[in-house]
Structure formats: structure tokens, C-alpha cells
Design a protein around this motif. Structure first.
Motif, PDB file in Angstrom:
ATOM      1  N   ARG A 388     103.503  12.769  30.265  1.00 17.44           N
ATOM      2  CA  ARG A 388     102.860  13.517  31.366  1.00 17.44           C
ATOM      3  C   ARG A 388     101.450  13.945  30.993  1.00 17.44           C
ATOM      4  O   ARG A 388     100.739  14.528  31.813  1.00 17.44           O
ATOM      5  N   THR A 389     101.087  13.726  29.730  1.00 14.64           N
ATOM      6  CA  THR A 389      99.756  14.123  29.269  1.00 14.64           C
ATOM      7  C   THR A 389      98.753  12.982  29.463  1.00 14.64           C
ATOM      8  O   THR A 389      97.573  13.205  29.672  1.00 14.64           O
ATOM      9  N   TYR A 390      99.259  11.756  29.378  1.00 20.16           N
ATOM     10  CA  TYR A 390      98.367  10.597  29.426  1.00 20.16           C
ATOM     11  C   TYR A 390      98.727   9.678  30.592  1.00 20.16           C
ATOM     12  O   TYR A 390      99.704   8.942  30.533  1.00 20.16           O
ATOM     13  N   GLY A 391      97.956   9.743  31.634  1.00 19.88           N
ATOM     14  CA  GLY A 391      98.097   8.806  32.758  1.00 19.88           C
ATOM     15  C   GLY A 391      99.420   8.911  33.475  1.00 19.88           C
ATOM     16  O   GLY A 391     100.028   7.899  33.849  1.00 19.88           O
ATOM     17  N   SER A 392      99.864  10.136  33.700  1.00 19.37           N
ATOM     18  CA  SER A 392     101.158  10.306  34.364  1.00 19.37           C
ATOM     19  C   SER A 392     101.113   9.791  35.803  1.00 19.37           C
ATOM     20  O   SER A 392     100.066   9.845  36.456  1.00 19.37           O
ATOM     21  N   VAL A 393     102.238   9.299  36.243  1.00 19.36           N
ATOM     22  CA  VAL A 393     102.336   8.805  37.632  1.00 19.36           C
ATOM     23  C   VAL A 393     103.684   9.222  38.212  1.00 19.36           C
ATOM     24  O   VAL A 393     104.651   9.440  37.475  1.00 19.36           O
ATOM     25  N   PRO A 394     103.783   9.294  39.541  1.00 13.53           N
ATOM     26  CA  PRO A 394     105.077   9.551  40.152  1.00 13.53           C
ATOM     27  C   PRO A 394     106.036   8.415  39.810  1.00 13.53           C
ATOM     28  O   PRO A 394     105.616   7.254  39.760  1.00 13.53           O
ATOM     29  N   HIS A 395     107.287   8.751  39.579  1.00 17.26           N
ATOM     30  CA  HIS A 395     108.267   7.696  39.308  1.00 17.26           C
ATOM     31  C   HIS A 395     109.673   8.227  39.516  1.00 17.26           C
ATOM     32  O   HIS A 395     109.903   9.429  39.502  1.00 17.26           O
ATOM     33  N   SER A 396     110.593   7.303  39.717  1.00 21.94           N
ATOM     34  CA  SER A 396     111.988   7.650  39.946  1.00 21.94           C
ATOM     35  C   SER A 396     112.892   6.722  39.160  1.00 21.94           C
ATOM     36  O   SER A 396     112.460   5.655  38.704  1.00 21.94           O
ATOM     37  N   GLY A 397     114.130   7.116  39.057  1.00 23.79           N
ATOM     38  CA  GLY A 397     115.079   6.281  38.323  1.00 23.79           C
ATOM     39  C   GLY A 397     116.504   6.676  38.660  1.00 23.79           C
ATOM     40  O   GLY A 397     116.737   7.604  39.436  1.00 23.79           O
ATOM     41  N   PHE A 398     117.437   5.937  38.062  1.00 23.70           N
ATOM     42  CA  PHE A 398     118.841   6.265  38.304  1.00 23.70           C
ATOM     43  C   PHE A 398     119.697   5.747  37.162  1.00 23.70           C
ATOM     44  O   PHE A 398     119.246   4.913  36.359  1.00 23.70           O
ATOM     45  N   GLY A 399     120.924   6.225  37.102  1.00 23.55           N
ATOM     46  CA  GLY A 399     121.908   5.715  36.164  1.00 23.55           C
ATOM     47  C   GLY A 399     123.184   5.390  36.915  1.00 23.55           C
ATOM     48  O   GLY A 399     123.652   6.198  37.717  1.00 23.55           O
ATOM     49  N   LEU A 400     123.703   4.209  36.667  1.00 23.71           N
ATOM     50  CA  LEU A 400     124.937   3.760  37.333  1.00 23.71           C
ATOM     51  C   LEU A 400     126.011   3.573  36.277  1.00 23.71           C
ATOM     52  O   LEU A 400     125.772   2.934  35.250  1.00 23.71           O
ATOM     53  N   GLY A 401     127.178   4.123  36.526  1.00 20.62           N
ATOM     54  CA  GLY A 401     128.302   3.895  35.621  1.00 20.62           C
ATOM     55  C   GLY A 401     128.953   2.564  35.977  1.00 20.62           C
ATOM     56  O   GLY A 401     129.671   2.472  36.965  1.00 20.62           O
ATOM     57  N   LEU A 402     128.680   1.546  35.171  1.00 17.95           N
ATOM     58  CA  LEU A 402     129.179   0.211  35.518  1.00 17.95           C
ATOM     59  C   LEU A 402     130.698   0.162  35.528  1.00 17.95           C
ATOM     60  O   LEU A 402     131.304  -0.505  36.365  1.00 17.95           O
ATOM     61  N   ASP A 403     131.314   0.883  34.615  1.00 12.43           N
ATOM     62  CA  ASP A 403     132.783   0.883  34.566  1.00 12.43           C
ATOM     63  C   ASP A 403     133.357   1.540  35.817  1.00 12.43           C
ATOM     64  O   ASP A 403     134.380   1.117  36.339  1.00 12.43           O
ATOM     65  N   ARG A 404     132.659   2.574  36.280  1.00 12.15           N
ATOM     66  CA  ARG A 404     133.100   3.217  37.526  1.00 12.15           C
ATOM     67  C   ARG A 404     132.933   2.293  38.713  1.00 12.15           C
ATOM     68  O   ARG A 404     133.765   2.275  39.619  1.00 12.15           O
ATOM     69  N   LEU A 405     131.845   1.527  38.719  1.00 12.51           N
ATOM     70  CA  LEU A 405     131.629   0.576  39.801  1.00 12.51           C
ATOM     71  C   LEU A 405     132.749  -0.474  39.805  1.00 12.51           C
ATOM     72  O   LEU A 405     133.314  -0.802  40.853  1.00 12.51           O
ATOM     73  N   ILE A 406     133.089  -0.969  38.630  1.00 10.72           N
ATOM     74  CA  ILE A 406     134.145  -1.976  38.498  1.00 10.72           C
ATOM     75  C   ILE A 406     135.505  -1.389  38.888  1.00 10.72           C
ATOM     76  O   ILE A 406     136.312  -2.026  39.569  1.00 10.72           O
ATOM     77  N   TRP A 407     135.721  -0.165  38.497  1.00 11.08           N
ATOM     78  CA  TRP A 407     136.942   0.595  38.821  1.00 11.08           C
ATOM     79  C   TRP A 407     137.124   0.625  40.334  1.00 11.08           C
ATOM     80  O   TRP A 407     138.211   0.353  40.856  1.00 11.08           O
ATOM     81  N   TRP A 408     136.035   0.933  41.046  1.00  8.75           N
ATOM     82  CA  TRP A 408     136.091   0.994  42.507  1.00  8.75           C
ATOM     83  C   TRP A 408     136.240  -0.405  43.112  1.00  8.75           C
ATOM     84  O   TRP A 408     137.113  -0.639  43.960  1.00  8.75           O
ATOM     85  N   ILE A 409     135.404  -1.340  42.677  1.00  3.56           N
ATOM     86  CA  ILE A 409     135.439  -2.689  43.263  1.00  3.56           C
ATOM     87  C   ILE A 409     136.837  -3.291  43.114  1.00  3.56           C
ATOM     88  O   ILE A 409     137.365  -3.905  44.039  1.00  3.56           O
ATOM     89  N   CYS A 410     137.442  -3.092  41.957  1.00  4.58           N
ATOM     90  CA  CYS A 410     138.767  -3.663  41.710  1.00  4.58           C
ATOM     91  C   CYS A 410     139.881  -2.799  42.320  1.00  4.58           C
ATOM     92  O   CYS A 410     141.034  -3.221  42.348  1.00  4.58           O
ATOM     93  N   GLY A 411     139.547  -1.613  42.769  1.00  2.00           N
ATOM     94  CA  GLY A 411     140.551  -0.730  43.347  1.00  2.00           C
ATOM     95  C   GLY A 411     141.580  -0.273  42.323  1.00  2.00           C
ATOM     96  O   GLY A 411     142.767  -0.197  42.623  1.00  2.00           O
TER      97      GLY A 411
END
Length: 430
Positions: A388-411
Motif C-alpha cells: 500500500r506504500t508503493y503504487g497501491s491500486v484497488p483490487h479484490s480477491g476470493f478464496g474457494l474451498g475446492l473440497d466443499r465445492l466437490i462435496w456439494w457437486i457430488c451431493g
RNA sequence: GCCGCCGUAGCUCAGUAGGUAGAGCACUCGGCUGUUAACCGAGCGGUCGUCGGUUCAAAUCCGACCAGCGGCGCCA
């Protein structure tokens, strides 16, 4: 050598074939012996007769046990009496290993199956899940490559915590106390300044003593970070990513989903855009949905579950009040002070949170104030502050729990079955 | 961390006036020419989680401990 899948496709009918695999089921009746063989492409019934092989050989084959390994050669024919519609008539064979016995039989308890996970992974159920898992990992990467993101990696041995409340796994690093990574987010933020759009797939470790069917102590975390993105921009990539992954699974793994008795229509529904609800809107809905929460209360697991039943798609919950998010790095919405530019994505059918993300604080002064308010030492975060001191810019991100996604997809019932070797609070083997 | 549940054969389980344990599957042997996690007969298989207590006698009653599971909190 042929694959069982080829036989099941009909392309070998009437021809000589050799398949290699493992005994899935075996039945014998004196002069006939049926061996259902599996390989990674499927299962097929083979039949041996005393008439063509003789006394000795039929006896040897009849004596095989579940999961013994062998190759068989013979002519493939169509036969309605065989489960898959095809059958191989054994004219020759080779046994690689005959097992004395195989610990898995028809009755199996969940605990026992976890103890012998190294063998249970051979089951049709686990095989199906693992094929879907493979597709999910590939599709996640493909989606972000197609969107112009670079794949990168952060360290797993770290000296700073990411999450506010999460417990760290301590590690002795040549006398210095460090910990295993809980998230690669801060490192992705670093890489974002170089590559603008980055993603990673890495394990994350949480020492929380969670005893639920949706927690793992070691799980696979798919994270992304993008420069110039606002909260809403990030959500747009995420919903398209989820749609893409599910379409890929439906395309490549229909057979496996059916094996798992998954209701395909539930997945076919999943098309972007997904509904968005501000935390405050959600609270207004509470009486209507028969839930007792009011503004300022955190969403519990029961509430999450209750919310998802009102949607047939995943739903974004945004703009949580500052007070109920333990994390310091989310940017406050200048238009609604006291609320954060963040989002959770809740999967339908009661599966709940699979993504957490948002816009990051990018103003130096704001970050320093937040660190202070959370009692964090800026020295420990010197490199994060430097961003944030050198050339800071707006930005966004996320984290996805892949195991949770698989858990849901597979039911699935438990997230443990979404990963080959689950690590939970009390399980480190196999 | 809090609350609840469980531990008997390799596996799944049954086992009450407290009287030294039983079934199915697996495995071994025998039988069966079309089986679908086949069927029929026989055999093998146990420190009833551990330690202690009550009792003439404990899988069973009591206590402690150990192991595991589920839910919450926390998160992905």
C-alpha cells in the motif's frame, strides 16, 4: 491390452481382447465361473467355463478373491444376462496376485472405511468422486487461464497469520516458531502487483477444533486476486467460474454423478448470474423466513442452511457489518459506512459457504488504522503494508474451498469423502 | 472449547430378573453349467475398549480413563 471402457462402448464386440484389472465380484458354480473385473474405466463381467479351460484352471479362477489382480484374454460378446450388457469369454488368463482376503465386505461402517481409506478409494463410489474432483481442479484452472489470469504459488511455511480468529499450526523452523499457511491471499496480493490477475490452488491448514461434516484441517484452497477489481467485479468472475466448473462436470462426469445418485437437474440449474443479497436485506427477510436474527447478529450454520433453501442457485451475501467479520483487510463501503465490501457465496441445498471474498483495503492510512484497531503489529505485516506504500491500486480477491465445492457437486454427506486422504482433528492416517 | 452419542468375531450387528457369548458377511473345505454383493452344507473365528469397584458370579450394575462419531462456535 484393452480398456474395459472399450468393451462397454461396443467397439470390441466379436473380437479378441485382453483386459487387466482387479476382481470386483466373483461367483462360481462348479463348472462356470463369473468374474466381474474392474479397471479405472469401468467394470465388465467375464466368464470362464470348465469345458474350455479344464478342471485345474476353473478351480484356480474360482478360488480368486475380491481385489485379486489379473489379466484375462478372450472373445467379447454382447449378452443381456451380463450386468453391463457385454461379457468376455476367458480363453487365457494370468493372475498377478491372489489375495487371502479383502477387508472390505458388504457391510461397512464409515469409521472403518476411513481406517482403510487406502483400499476404499478403489470403490466405485470413491472412484466416481475422484474423477469429478479431477475435473473440478482442471476446470478451475482452465477458467482463470481463459480469463487472462496467471497461476502462481505462495509459501506454505509462513510467519504471518491471514485470518483473524483462525488457529495456526505451529512449526519449529530451525528454532524459529512459524506456522502452516491458512491462506495464500496475502501472497497473491503481492503477485497481483506484478501480474495483475493471479490465481493459485494450494492446501490451507486450519487448527480449528471443528467437528463437523464440512470441515477439514487440511483442505484445498483455490484463490484469486485481481487488480482494478471492485467487489462486484470479483463476484462476476466467481459466478461464471462456478457455472463453468459445473458445466464441465456435467459434460465429462455424467456417469459418475449418476453413480453417486446425484440429482442432475439441481446442477443443470446453476447458471450465472447468481442472486445477491446484502446482509441488511437478509435481516429484513428474517421474519418472513421464520428466523430470529436481527441486524448485527452473525449468520450461524443453521441460518445459512435456512437461507439456501429459498434459492435454487448459489447466493451471494454481501456487505457484512464490520463488527461481525473478524478479518482486518476488507475495505469498508464508502457509501454505507460500517459495512464491508465483501461477499460470501452460499451453495444451495443446505451446503452453505463455499467462497469468501471481497475488495481489499488499498489505502495506506486506512490499512494502518485497521491493523491498530485489530491489535496487530505493523512490523509483522511490513511487506503487506509496503504493497500500500508503493503504487497501491484497488483490487479484490476470493478464496474457494475446492473440497466443499466437490462435496456439494457430488451431493455428499460428509466433506471427508470429497478428498482422497482427509485430515480432520483426529485423523492423520492413512 | 461446549453439548450429545457410541465401543461385543476381520466387518455389520444382536445379546435384561447379573449365571463364562450369538447371527449375517468375509475366509477355508465340499456341492452346483448362466450367476447378478448367487445358492446349499460343514468348518475357522472372541482378553465383550482399558483399569478399578460391587457381587458367590459382570458384556450386563457403578466409577475413572482411552478411542471414535455427530452438532454448535469458527471458517472455505
Amino acid at each position: 491390452m484393452n480398456r474395459i471402457g472399450e468393451i462397454l462402448s461396443g467397439s470390441l464386440t466379436g473380437k479378441q481382447a485382453e483386459i487387466r484389472g482387479w476382481v470386483y465380484r466373483i461367483r462360481s458354480s462348479g463348472s462356470l465361473c463369473f468374474i466381474v473385473i474392474r479397471d479405472s474405466s469401468g467394470i465388465v463381467q467375464t466368464v470362464a467355463s470348465k469345458e474350455s479351460l479344464g478342471d485345474m484352471k476353473i478351480k484356480e479362477l474360482s478360488g480368486l478373491t475380491i481385489e485379486s489382480s489379473l489379466s484375462v484374454t478372450g472373445v467379447v460378446k454382447e449378452d443381456k444376462r451380463s450386468a453391463g450388457g457385454y461379457e468376455l469369454q476367458i480363453s487365457d488368463y494370468r493372475i498377478f496376485q491372489r489375495n487371502d482376503n479383502y477387508p472390505i465386505t458388504k457391510d461397512k461402517g464409515e469409521e472403518f472405511l476411513l481406517d482403510i481409506r487406502h483400499l476404499w478409494l478403489r470403490s466405485r463410489e470413491m472412484t466416481s468422486i475422484m474423477k469429478i474432483r479431477s475435473t473440478v481442479f482442471r476446470a478451475f484452472s482452465d477458467f482463470f487461464y481463459n480469463e487472462g489470469y496467471y497461476q502462481t504459488q505462495g509459501p506454505m511455511m509462513v510467519s504471518t497469520a491471514t485470518e483473524g480468529g483462525s488457529t495456526l499450526f505451529k512449526l519449529d523452523f530451525f528454532g524459529e516458531e512459524i506456522s502452516l499457511a491458512q491462506s495464500s491471499q496475502f501472497y497473491l496480493e503481492v503477485m497481483m502487483f506484478a501480474l495483475e490477475k493471479v490465481f493459485t490452488i494450494a492446501p490451507s491448514f486450519r487448527a480449528e477444533k471443528s467437528r463437523t461434516r464440512r470441515h477439514l484441517t487440511e483442505y484445498w484452497h483455490a484463490e484469486a486476486e485481481a487488480a482494478w477489481y471492485a467487489n462486484e467485479d470479483m463476484m462476476r468472475d466467481e459466478e461464471r467460474m462456478i457455472e463453468y466448473i459445473i458445466r464441465e462436470v456435467l459434460e465429462r462426469n455424467k456417469e459418475e454423478l449418476l453413480m453417486l445418485k446425484r440429482d442432475l437437474s439441481k446442477l443443470e440449474n446453476i447458471r450465472a448470474p447468481f442472486p445477491r443479497m446484502r446482509y441488511s436485506e437478509l435481516m429484513q427477510k428474517m421474519p418472513e423466513w421464520g428466523l430470529g436474527l436481527k441486524y448485527g447478529d452473525d449468520l450461524g450454520a443453521d441460518e445459512e442452511r435456512a437461507i439456501t433453501v429459498h434459492f435454487d442457485k448459489p447466493v451471494f451475501v454481501t456487505h457484512y457489518p464490520v463488527a461481525i467479520k473478524p478479518t482486518f483487510y476488507h475495505r469498508e463501503d464508502p457509501e454505507t459506512p460500517g459495512e464491508l465490501l465483501c461477499h460470501d457465496l452460499l451453495a444451495p441445498e443446505g451446503y452453505g459457504e463455499i467462497i469468501g471474498g471481497g475488495e481489499r483495503i488499498w489505502n495506506l492510512k486506512e490499512l494502518k488504522e485497521k491493523l491498530k484497531r485489530y491489535n496487530l503489529n505493523p512490523e509483522d505485516y511490513y511487506w503487506y503494508v509496503d504493497l500500500r506504500t508503493y503504487g497501491s491500486v484497488p483490487h479484490s480477491g476470493f478464496g474457494l474451498g475446492l473440497d466443499r465445492l466437490i462435496w456439494w457437486i457430488c451431493g455428499l454427506d460428509t466433506i471427508r469423502d470429497a478428498i482422497p486422504f482427509p485430515r480432520t482433528i483426529r485423523r492423520t492416517r492413512p
